[in-house]
Design an enzyme around this catalytic site. Structure first.
Site, PDB file in Angstrom:
ATOM      1  N   HIS A 129       0.781  -1.249  -0.057  1.00  0.00           N
ATOM      2  CA  HIS A 129       0.149  -0.019  -0.021  1.00  0.00           C
ATOM      3  C   HIS A 129       0.914   1.335   0.020  1.00  0.00           C
ATOM      4  O   HIS A 129       0.533   2.394   0.811  1.00  0.00           O
ATOM      5  CB  HIS A 129      -0.917   0.011   1.039  1.00  0.00           C
ATOM      6  CG  HIS A 129      -2.024  -0.940   1.275  1.00  0.00           C
ATOM      7  ND1 HIS A 129      -2.426  -1.654   0.026  1.00  0.00           N
ATOM      8  CD2 HIS A 129      -2.778  -1.742   2.233  1.00  0.00           C
ATOM      9  CE1 HIS A 129      -3.450  -2.439   0.228  1.00  0.00           C
ATOM     10  NE2 HIS A 129      -3.711  -2.568   1.686  1.00  0.00           N
ATOM     11  N   HIS A 201     -10.042   1.876   0.637  1.00  0.00           N
ATOM     12  CA  HIS A 201      -9.763   0.946   1.606  1.00  0.00           C
ATOM     13  C   HIS A 201     -10.853   0.844   2.717  1.00  0.00           C
ATOM     14  O   HIS A 201     -10.653   0.666   3.652  1.00  0.00           O
ATOM     15  CB  HIS A 201      -8.344   0.850   2.445  1.00  0.00           C
ATOM     16  CG  HIS A 201      -8.041  -0.513   2.724  1.00  0.00           C
ATOM     17  ND1 HIS A 201      -8.441  -1.383   3.596  1.00  0.00           N
ATOM     18  CD2 HIS A 201      -6.613  -1.182   2.185  1.00  0.00           C
ATOM     19  CE1 HIS A 201      -7.557  -2.532   3.640  1.00  0.00           C
ATOM     20  NE2 HIS A 201      -6.533  -2.242   3.015  1.00  0.00           N
ATOM     21  N   GLU A 332     -11.598  -4.029  -2.686  1.00  0.00           N
ATOM     22  CA  GLU A 332     -10.872  -3.014  -3.233  1.00  0.00           C
ATOM     23  C   GLU A 332     -10.638  -3.264  -4.873  1.00  0.00           C
ATOM     24  O   GLU A 332      -9.972  -4.215  -5.170  1.00  0.00           O
ATOM     25  CB  GLU A 332      -9.362  -2.744  -2.535  1.00  0.00           C
ATOM     26  CG  GLU A 332      -9.478  -2.697  -0.905  1.00  0.00           C
ATOM     27  CD  GLU A 332      -8.261  -3.620  -0.404  1.00  0.00           C
ATOM     28  OE1 GLU A 332      -7.232  -2.872  -0.513  1.00  0.00           O
ATOM     29  OE2 GLU A 332      -8.359  -4.554   0.363  1.00  0.00           O
TER      30      GLU A 332
HETATM   31  C1  BGC Z   1      -4.433  -6.534   1.907  1.00  0.00           C
HETATM   32  C2  BGC Z   1      -4.121  -7.382   3.153  1.00  0.00           C
HETATM   33  C3  BGC Z   1      -3.848  -6.321   4.194  1.00  0.00           C
HETATM   34  C4  BGC Z   1      -4.612  -5.134   4.301  1.00  0.00           C
HETATM   35  C5  BGC Z   1      -4.371  -4.114   5.399  1.00  0.00           C
HETATM   36  C6  BGC Z   1      -5.591  -5.417   2.266  1.00  0.00           C
HETATM   37  O1  BGC Z   1      -5.750  -4.744   1.029  1.00  0.00           O
HETATM   38  O2  BGC Z   1      -4.790  -7.043   1.004  1.00  0.00           O
HETATM   39  O3  BGC Z   1      -3.412  -8.196   3.013  1.00  0.00           O
HETATM   40  O4  BGC Z   1      -3.428  -6.802   5.306  1.00  0.00           O
HETATM   41  O5  BGC Z   1      -5.119  -4.482   3.197  1.00  0.00           O
HETATM   42  O6  BGC Z   1      -5.337  -3.749   6.242  1.00  0.00           O
END
Ligand code: BGC
Length: 368
Positions: A129, A201, A332
């Site tokens: 991310h 998210h 997402e």
């Molecule tokens: C990911 C997870 C990650 C989470 C974080 C998601 O988009 O796929 O693996 O732990 O985001 O909160």
């Protein structure tokens, strides 16, 4: 009876009854300070009384009020009651905008035009991310747009930020439609070639607090394939047919097969019919409340994450409720994880002169 005694109550009632009459409304409220800048919570309200609240920090959606089958509004996103909650270590990206690259990049690196780039390794040697300070942890400028149904969020990401090349100018529009849709339009331009994969998210629980987990929610995803991953959730490069547990072509409860998936759902589904046009790709529903949510997107992939790492330890949660494992889920819409290292995946490189765009809509419906 002294009339004055009742005047404040009368004024309050008038204010309350008048607010929903206005077609659309944007309200603002101070929400603390971040890096010497005032954080404001903006709330969009539509004619049905649906509300969407957003803060400058991370462009995070803090509250989303959606009617149930009886017209009762309930908050369907996980979040915190104050900025301190959002700033806490381990905030799992609640409601935030994600970038420069959503999900993981293997070994926190990639080569572009023969030049190797090293990114922040913030997830077991990989980059997740956007790295240590992704777009979920920055201050977004927010502007109210005429018509009172949209907010424009902008952020200028510097050349080298998180290890990514190029100054990236980003513009995200959040629009609350009169049809109870939350529309997100992303746009970005760069001055050097760079990977870009933006997403949102939000963590949804359509029961609005009446059920502690999403295991009873029904989910349907329009995908025959997915990208299998290794133990660190990095794609192994293949695109496979969905396994029985990952098969959501027909709606099924999230909890039905989850025990067969090590760690829970945290995969990228390869959405059918990808041609960059906006199409409906998933439906989430919660029978008891009658709330449903359609997901529409222009993107080729959908990361369905079932809140596996939530463990009840976050503080400053809304109403003090613990967010236990599977308390909420994320859908997402994005390009596939690790695309910069996977030549067979749809491309994610933005070059100077090109405009990155993506649109995703979460549309709330009554399923009864
Ligand atoms: C990911 C997870 C990650 C989470 C974080 C998601 O988009 O796929 O693996 O732990 O985001 O909160």
């Amino acid at each position: 009876m002294k009339p004055m005694k009742y005047l404040p109550v009368f004024l309050l009632l008038t204010a309350c009854t008048q607010a929903p009459k206005k077609d659309r409304l944007i309200m603002t409220k101070p929400f603390g300070n971040f890096e010497s800048q005032a954080v404001t919570e903006y709330t969009l309200i539509n004619q049905q009384g649906m509300e969407l609240s957003v803060i400058n920090y991370g462009g995070a959606v803090t509250r989303l009020l959606v009617p149930d089958k009886n017209g009762e509004q309930g908050d369907v996103v996980a979040g915190f009651d104050s900025l301190a909650g959002y700033l806490q270590k381990g905030n799992p990206y609640f409601g935030a905008l994600i970038g420069r690259y959503g999900n993981r990049i293997d070994k926190a690196g990639f080569t572009l035009d023969d030049h190797p780039y090293q990114l922040d390794a913030n997830d077991h040697g990989n980059s997740l991310h956007g790295g240590n300070k992704g777009y979920d942890k920055v201050y977004w400028q927010i502007t109210k747009l005429p018509g009172d149904s949209s907010l424009k969020l902008t952020y200028k990401s510097k050349d080298g930020e998180g290890g990514y090349p190029g100054n990236l100018d980003i513009e995200v529009m959040y629009t609350l439609g009169s049809d109870n849709s939350w529309r997100i339009d992303y746009k970005a331009t760069t001055d050097k070639p760079t990977p870009v994969n933006l997403t949102q998210h939000a963590y949804f629980n359509l029961s609005a607090g009446s059920e502690p987990t999403i295991l009873n929610h029904n989910l349907q995803i329009d995908a025959e394939k997915y990208t299998p991953v290794d133990s660190l959730l990095i794609p192994i490069g293949r695109v496979d047919g969905v396994t029985a547990a990952l098969d959501f072509r027909n709606a099924k409860p999230v909890g039905r097969d989850i025990a067969q998936v090590a760690g829970g759902y945290d995969h990228n589904w390869v959405l059918n019919k990808h041609d960059a046009s906006l199409r409906k790709v998933a439906i989430l529903s919660h029978a008891a409340s009658g709330r449903g949510m359609e997901v529409w997107t222009t993107e080729p992939g959908l990361q369905f994450y079932s809140g596996n790492f939530l463990d009840g330890t976050l503080s400053h949660t809304k109403n003090g409720k613990p967010y236990i494992q599977h308390a909420a889920l994320c859908l997402e819409a994005q390009h596939f994880p690790d695309s910069p290292n996977q030549p067979s995946f749809p491309g994610t490189i933005l070059r100077p002169g090109q405009v990155y765009t993506q649109t995703t809509i979460y549309k709330f419906i009554n399923i009864q």
